[in-house]
Design a protein around this motif. Structure first.
Motif, PDB file in Angstrom:
ATOM      1  N   LEU A   1       0.868  -1.236  -0.027  1.00  0.00           N
ATOM      2  CA  LEU A   1       0.073   0.019  -0.018  1.00  0.00           C
ATOM      3  C   LEU A   1       1.008   1.362   0.105  1.00  0.00           C
ATOM      4  O   LEU A   1       1.751   1.192   0.832  1.00  0.00           O
TER       5      LEU A   1
ATOM      6  N   ARG B   1      -7.573  -1.659   5.760  1.00  0.00           N
ATOM      7  CA  ARG B   1      -8.617  -0.962   6.299  1.00  0.00           C
ATOM      8  C   ARG B   1      -8.606  -1.109   7.921  1.00  0.00           C
ATOM      9  O   ARG B   1      -9.334  -0.146   8.391  1.00  0.00           O
TER      10      ARG B   1
ATOM     11  N   ASP C   1      -5.560   3.002   4.449  1.00  0.00           N
ATOM     12  CA  ASP C   1      -6.080   3.551   3.368  1.00  0.00           C
ATOM     13  C   ASP C   1      -6.702   4.872   3.270  1.00  0.00           C
ATOM     14  O   ASP C   1      -7.121   5.414   2.207  1.00  0.00           O
TER      15      ASP C   1
ATOM     16  N   LYS D   1      -3.300   5.709  -0.857  1.00  0.00           N
ATOM     17  CA  LYS D   1      -4.316   5.476  -2.031  1.00  0.00           C
ATOM     18  C   LYS D   1      -3.895   4.624  -3.030  1.00  0.00           C
ATOM     19  O   LYS D   1      -4.682   4.587  -4.176  1.00  0.00           O
TER      20      LYS D   1
ATOM     21  N   TYR E   1      -2.845   0.836  -4.328  1.00  0.00           N
ATOM     22  CA  TYR E   1      -2.600  -0.717  -3.590  1.00  0.00           C
ATOM     23  C   TYR E   1      -1.985  -1.324  -4.761  1.00  0.00           C
ATOM     24  O   TYR E   1      -2.537  -1.508  -5.976  1.00  0.00           O
TER      25      TYR E   1
ATOM     26  N   TRP F   1     -13.078   0.636  -1.531  1.00  0.00           N
ATOM     27  CA  TRP F   1     -11.782   1.134  -2.302  1.00  0.00           C
ATOM     28  C   TRP F   1     -12.115   1.913  -3.861  1.00  0.00           C
ATOM     29  O   TRP F   1     -11.636   2.928  -3.976  1.00  0.00           O
TER      30      TRP F   1
ATOM     31  N   VAL G   1      -9.332   4.140  -3.435  1.00  0.00           N
ATOM     32  CA  VAL G   1      -7.865   3.430  -3.774  1.00  0.00           C
ATOM     33  C   VAL G   1      -7.672   2.906  -4.828  1.00  0.00           C
ATOM     34  O   VAL G   1      -8.609   2.065  -5.404  1.00  0.00           O
TER      35      VAL G   1
END
Ligand code: NA
Ligand code: NA
Lengths: 436, 174, 313
Positions: free
Chosen positions: C131, C193, C198, C202, C204, C261, C267
């Motif tokens: 992340l 989470r 997150d 932003k 992954y 996301w 994300v």
């Protein structure tokens, strides 16, 4: 005998041993260890004794405690408190109770550099108590106002106790530290009002001193607050720019105040480094000894089922959630009379935190609320650590009973602050929510 | 009594040395954390092992100073009730309190020794960006607990023979 | 009988681990027909993560979950997977792999038995990626990034990828990401989470690091041996069923986070070219970490190569 009754017996034994003058850490540890042995056997209790001392201290987080303390002692050597006190007396010296009020405000500002309630109480006993007594202040008022002002250092970031809460509850330490800022300021104002009301009702407690300072002198004195403002700015800016993490802030603050102390004394000699380091590690040892022994006791309490029973009782109550808040507060105030702040948090949070979360309270708000609760406990008799410190640092000028007697208006001020936090939770939540 | 006082004093010297070592470590950790943060921020070059070293220094800082704090009478206790006892009863209660302290920390030291031996037997390492054996720290924990147990025992004997302990004056209980 | 379960997990966590622990407890009472039950001591109230093996072995509790990667020296064999990051298996496969190892080679059970422990179930972690606070599309983009590292395998992997390993404690990673003290952290969606990382990172990066192991669902060996055969069988079967249930709940969690996301949290998930990751596995540092386990396994009389073949892409 059922586990639950062993647990209850343990609570009674704890109170009895503490009252009989056994060191608080020994009482907690011994009752905890024997309690565990009676629940799960000698071998199991020994296993816990074997791990708890190492595992609790083998921690990066907890390293901030000695470092915040070190910062406080260096700040004292750097004369940050002295300077600040001088500046505030120039501005408020002619107000009735002005010295006590400036002590409170000075301690609040000093709290922005120190994370320790005990440390701040020590500093201001040395700085302010002689001056107040010389000017005819009542001993109870003078000493009690210092004892309670120490707690501001814990409300206002940085704060070792808030870090303890964050670790024990897995809450965001960054948010918690920011959250304490406004409540700390509000509480210092509430304390000033309490002082003012006290001397308004009984003017004899704080005779007026006629000492005039010109505006020029007053403005010039502001310069004295410079170093402290600098310390605060360095820490805030460093956190904001991502130069260091909140845990690292302790080390940064200590290093910076160390530099200021060197500058003040034009060299290392006046800093009394050896003495400072020894004071730091002894205070750290005291805090950790209590913390670990309290953990032992809390493991026993949890395993006996007392903790679950109290928690289950609280969550099972079909009442308004604010009734639970009142009950939780009463529990903290009752235990706070007997126990030290970190220990109290370590023992109670596993019970109260899940309860409060299930009732929908914000973990950051509860952190500030509970820290204020246990800090009130830091001044209430019989175990009021701040009062012990003030008494010890006063070199015989005041007696313990005198300090405790003077605390009534300040404990009431603490209650007022608790109510304010309940009525306006935004006092605690505004900053962390804005920063997100 | 003279001998006991001499023994207590020389033991105190040892404890002060341990305390100084702890103090120096605290100062060193301060320097390390500051250097790590600055190097990370300015040169993108953190000092490998800062976290692991700090983590392992803390038990040393605490346990090397535990007994010294007892010697100075700085572990918190409450004398509100006992200070009103007649002197002989006060002394008796105090001796018992010290013996209880010795008992707890002797037990803890024994348990700590077991854990340190176990750690030594498996060659336990602190593993992160650097690695080093962790068992010496566990032995230091045992050592600090044992020092404290001995200090409590010395205090108990000293108090039983009529000696005055630090932190007993005027009902203060810092 | 009422058995005690000591866990580090807070009851209120509400994640797959907490939810399925409660499922297991309920299921145990049901399958024993109410003859036995388990009382859970949540949130480290009795033993914290690093205390659990010793506490469990000495009989403080009867059941407990052991975070295996914390004990690479005390239980090296059971840490097999942890020495091999990246590896190709997902959560369910890693759990089944551990089950098979325990059934096939006595060394795995013996290692625990020598510490008075018995594993009846296995709880791997979710599959990890990175992340990040900035987009990463190729291994070139990782150059010079500060990546959070912990444990014994990540530092070498991060170095091999050309990034800088930075040791940051879990609870400080949020602030560290927010203030750019670190640029990335290895983690899976559900956990990201859970820690709310997150909110501040932003991107992954779906780099196949594999599912790490994980937690042993363990028992005090004496407590296990003290059970009648019927109860033992129930416990063992429950361990197997637990893995399936846990993997199911975890998948649901990951799917839910994926939706979040795509929605409000915004994300972006970026596919990372797998061959670029595989290209660095031959790095000397990574290989040294793996060799450490292979040597220990051989010394324990295990066919290390045969086992390790499962951990290769
Ligand atoms: Na503070
Ligand atoms: Na109190």
């Amino acid at each position: 005998m059922s586990s639950l009754s062993i647990g209850m017996l343990g609570v009674v034994a704890l109170f009895a041993t503490i009252l009989l003058g056994v060191n608080v850490m020994v009482a907690l540890g011994l009752v905890g260890a024997f309690g565990l042995a009676s629940l799960v056997g000698f071998k199991a209790a020994t296993a816990i004794l074997g791990t708890v001392f190492f595992d609790t201290t083998h921690s990066f987080h907890f390293s901030v405690i000695p470092l915040f303390l070190l910062m406080g002692f260096f700040a004292m050597r750097a004369g940050l408190g002295e300077d600040l006190f001088e500046a505030t007396t120039k501005w408020l010296g002619n107000l009735r109770g002005g010295l006590a009020i400036s002590t409170t405000l000075g301690a609040a500002a000093f709290g922005a550099a120190s994370g320790s309630s005990v440390g701040t109480a020590t500093v201001f006993t040395k700085l302010a108590l002689p001056q107040m007594l010389d000017r005819g202040y009542d001993k109870s008022l003078a000493s009690a106002s210092i004892a309670i002002a120490g707690t501001l250092a814990v409300m206002i970031p940085p704060s070792a106790l808030v870090v303890v809460y964050g670790i024990l509850t897995d809450s965001s330490i960054g948010s918690l530290l920011i959250a304490g800022f406004i409540p700390g300021i509000v509480f210092s104002i509430v304390l000033c009002i309490a002082i003012w009301l006290t001397v308004f009702r009984n003017p004899k407690l704080a005779p007026l001193q006629h000492q005039h300072f010109t505006l020029r002198e007053k403005l010039a004195s502001l310069r004295l607050a410079g170093p402290l403002v600098l310390v605060i700015m360095v820490i805030v800016a460093g956190l904001y720019l991502g130069i260091f993490t909140p845990t690292e802030a302790g080390a940064i603050g200590a290093a910076f105040t160390f530099l200021l102390a060197i500058i003040r004394h034009r060299g290392l000699k006046g800093v009394e480094l050896k003495k400072t380091l020894l004071e730091t590690i002894r205070t750290s040892a005291m805090i950790f000894a209590i913390l670990i022994c309290a953990l032992l006791f809390s493991k026993f309490l949890a395993l006996s089922g007392v903790a679950n029973a109290v928690g289950g009782y609280l969550t099972g109550l079909e009442v308004n959630r604010w009734v639970i808040v009142v009950l939780v507060s009463l529990i903290y105030l009752a235990l706070g009379m007997m126990m030290d702040a970190p220990a109290l948090l370590a023992i109670t949070l596993p019970i109260t935190h899940p309860v409060m979360m299930s009732l929908g309270f914000d973990p950051i708000w509860f952190g500030i609320f509970v820290v204020l609760l246990v800090e009130i406990g830091a001044v209430t008799p019989p175990v009021g650590i701040n009062c012990f410190v003030v008494q010890a640092a006063s070199e015989g000028r005041v007696r313990l009973e005198q300090i405790f007697r003077g605390l009534v208006p300040f404990v009431l001020a603490g209650f007022a602050m608790l109510i304010l936090l309940c009525l306006f939770p935004q006092i605690a939540l505004f900053l962390p929510e804005t920063m997100k | 009594m003279k001998n006991l006082e001499r023994l207590r004093a020389s033991y105190g010297v040892v404890l002060t040395q341990c305390g100084l070592l702890a103090g120096i470590l605290t100062f060193a950790v301060m320097c390390l954390v500051v250097a790590n943060a600055l190097l990370r921020f300015i040169f993108n070059e953190p000092i490998a092992g800062t976290l692991e070293l700090t983590e392992s220094a803390l038990p040393l800082m605490i346990f090397l100073s535990l007994a010294l704090t007892q010697l100075k009478g700085e572990h918190i206790k409450v004398v509100l009730l006992t200070q009103h006892f007649p002197a002989p009863l006060q002394r008796f209660v105090k001796v018992i309190a010290m013996l209880l302290g010795a008992l707890l920390f002797a037990w803890a030291a024994y348990a700590g020794w077991n854990m340190a031996m176990k750690s030594f037997a498996i060659g336990e390492l602190e593993r992160g960006s650097i690695r080093f054996p962790i068992w010496p720290v566990k032995f230091a924990v045992f050592f600090g607990l044992a020092l404290l147990a001995i200090q409590f025992l010395l205090d108990a004997i000293y108090c039983a023979m009529g000696g005055k302990l630090a932190g007993d004056e005027a009902g203060e209980a810092q | 009988e009422v058995y005690k379960w000591i866990t580090f997990k807070p009851q209120g966590a509400g994640d797959a681990q907490a939810v399925t622990t409660q499922w297991l407890v309920d299921e145990f009472a049901k399958r024993t027909g109410g003859k036995h039950e388990i009382e859970v001591f949540w949130g480290g109230s009795v033993a914290k993560t690093r205390e659990i093996p010793d506490a469990l072995a000495a009989g403080v509790g009867d059941f407990g979950d052991i975070i295996t990667p914390y004990f690479p020296d005390a239980m090296p064999m059971n840490n097999a997977v942890g020495f091999f990051i990246p590896q190709p298996m997902g959560t369910l496969e890693v759990g089944q792999f551990l089950e098979k190892l325990h059934e096939t080679y006595p060394q795995f059970k013996d290692e625990l038995a020598s510490q008075n422990l018995y594993a009846f179930g296995f709880r791997p972690l979710e599959s990890y990626g990175l992340l990040c606070t900035k987009p990463v599309n190729t291994v070139k983009d990782l150059e010079g990034l500060r990546i959070r590292s912990y444990g014994f395998a990540y530092p070498k992997l991060i170095e091999a990828l050309g990034a800088t390993p930075v040791s940051i404690a879990t609870s400080e990673a949020y602030e560290a990401l927010q203030r750019s003290i670190i640029d990335c952290t290895p983690i899976g969606p559900a956990l990201a989470r859970g820690w709310k990382y997150d909110e501040v990172a932003k991107y992954y990066i779906d780099i196949p690091l594999g599912a790490s192991f994980g937690h042993l669902l363990a028992m005090n060996l004496d407590s296990y041996n003290g059970m009648d055969d019927e109860t033992k069988a129930i416990v063992d079967q429950l361990g197997k069923d637990y893995l399936v249930e846990y993997a199911r709940v975890l998948d649901e969690d990951r799917a839910r986070v994926g939706e979040l996301w795509k929605g409000d949290l915004g994300v972006e998930v970026i596919e990372f070219p797998q061959d670029e990751l595989l290209a660095v596995i031959d790095d000397a540092g990574i290989q040294a970490v793996r060799q450490e386990w292979i040597d220990k396994a051989n010394a324990a009389g295990l066919p290390a190569d045969e086992i390790v073949s499962n951990l290769k892409f």
